[in-house]
Write an enzyme that holds these catalytic residues in place. Sequence first.
Site, PDB file in Angstrom:
ATOM      1  N   GLY A  26     -23.932  -8.635  23.038  1.00  0.00           N
ATOM      2  CA  GLY A  26     -25.251  -8.408  22.332  1.00  0.00           C
ATOM      3  C   GLY A  26     -25.719  -9.387  21.140  1.00  0.00           C
ATOM      4  N   SER A  27     -25.814  -8.875  20.237  1.00  0.00           N
ATOM      5  CA  SER A  27     -26.618  -9.730  19.166  1.00  0.00           C
ATOM      6  C   SER A  27     -25.548 -10.723  18.519  1.00  0.00           C
ATOM      7  CB  SER A  27     -26.981  -8.869  17.717  1.00  0.00           C
ATOM      8  OG  SER A  27     -27.174  -9.733  16.808  1.00  0.00           O
ATOM      9  N   GLU A  84     -18.502   2.342  16.331  1.00  0.00           N
ATOM     10  CA  GLU A  84     -18.141   3.573  16.967  1.00  0.00           C
ATOM     11  C   GLU A  84     -17.612   3.830  18.497  1.00  0.00           C
ATOM     12  OE1 GLU A  84     -22.642   2.747  17.824  1.00  0.00           O
ATOM     13  OE2 GLU A  84     -21.209   2.446  16.094  1.00  0.00           O
ATOM     14  N   LYS A  85     -17.858   2.618  19.279  1.00  0.00           N
ATOM     15  CA  LYS A  85     -17.743   2.623  20.614  1.00  0.00           C
ATOM     16  C   LYS A  85     -16.243   1.733  20.850  1.00  0.00           C
ATOM     17  CE  LYS A  85     -22.392   2.637  22.311  1.00  0.00           C
ATOM     18  NZ  LYS A  85     -23.338   1.961  23.273  1.00  0.00           N
ATOM     19  N   HIS A 108     -15.727  -7.385  11.937  1.00  0.00           N
ATOM     20  CA  HIS A 108     -15.817  -6.452  11.077  1.00  0.00           C
ATOM     21  C   HIS A 108     -14.559  -5.579  11.125  1.00  0.00           C
ATOM     22  CE1 HIS A 108     -17.430  -3.562   8.285  1.00  0.00           C
ATOM     23  NE2 HIS A 108     -17.903  -2.569   8.961  1.00  0.00           N
ATOM     24  N   GLU A 227     -48.103  -5.828  -0.661  1.00  0.00           N
ATOM     25  CA  GLU A 227     -47.320  -6.003  -1.944  1.00  0.00           C
ATOM     26  C   GLU A 227     -45.871  -5.571  -1.959  1.00  0.00           C
ATOM     27  OE1 GLU A 227     -47.165  -7.751  -5.318  1.00  0.00           O
ATOM     28  OE2 GLU A 227     -48.997  -7.606  -4.272  1.00  0.00           O
ATOM     29  N   SER A 252     -44.846 -16.443 -11.088  1.00  0.00           N
ATOM     30  CA  SER A 252     -45.718 -16.641 -12.144  1.00  0.00           C
ATOM     31  C   SER A 252     -44.852 -16.152 -13.332  1.00  0.00           C
ATOM     32  CB  SER A 252     -46.937 -15.857 -12.095  1.00  0.00           C
ATOM     33  OG  SER A 252     -46.802 -14.411 -12.196  1.00  0.00           O
TER      34      SER A 252
END
Length: 333
Positions: A26-27, A84-85, A108, A227, A252
């Site tokens: 995956g990612s 979780e898997k 992780h 914004e 600014s």
Amino acid sequence: MGKMYYDNDCNPNLLKTKTIAVIGYGSQGHAHAQNLKDNKFNVIIGLYEGSKSAEVAKKDGFTVFNTDEAVKRADIVMLLVNDEKMKSIYDDSVAANLEAGMTLCFAHGFNIRYGQIIPPGDVNVIMVAPKGPGHTVRSQFLENKGVPCLIAVENDADGNAREIALAYASGIGGGRGGILETTFKEETETDLFGEQCVLCGGVTALMKAGFETLVNAGYQPESAYFECVHEMKLIIDLVVKGGLSFMRHSISDTAEYGDYMTGSRLITQAVKDEMKKVLLEIQNGSFAEEWLKENAGGRLRFAKMRKTESELPVEKVGGELRKKMSWSGKNEK
């Protein structure tokens, strides 16, 4: 301050004769695998039977095996699947195929920190955690840059675990951005806290609240979106480039003065106290327990929250505006 390590502190030759099995495509999986492959490491992919990612990985030039077979063929196993898997995949396809001297790697620390996975004592257990999404890990690598990485050693079975972690981090581009040594505990707890209180939970709640305040006061939703949501990236890009001072130098003087005067009115002591409660829930394991229970129960609450959030006015307005931006791809929502 912790010491940072870079490519010249790493020895990639440690991994040149090794087979690295990336479990998941995956990612993070595709980024790790492709970066390592480009750096001439021997990489194979492990996926469950019938995975839709198999054809993608094959088109990208990888040999794909079922997860258990990939582990059998590997010296280093990097688990890049959802938190979780991960336990079920480890129990079903990884654990029985680990041999003494192998290296088990995580991006992780969740499953080690909360005792979901308990590896055998004769394998190295390390972590290499890029501090960015997988697609950024890949895109930065292609630009000869790199996403900073955290490394950690939970178990040093052969005396080389730390050097292997450094070499792997360098292999995915982390040595270009900087590598920081940590622990599974620290990485997990700071990562969850950052996601919940700042990067995801905090920022999204702040953007939604700003958007709603302006719209409820009678301003155009499009103006409120630009914004309070669209400009967020522009400001964060300045912070990433040169820190808070550079961002304030680039805006600014009126905006800078408003920054100093208003920030503390929003992030009050009550907010900081709530952050401490969130951190405590992460430290004592109650958040992890709740999340695992949510998954075991079919994710009903999670699905409901996901649906509700996707239907908010700020999402609908933003989606319409992004469709009309000239640089937006056809897959933009």
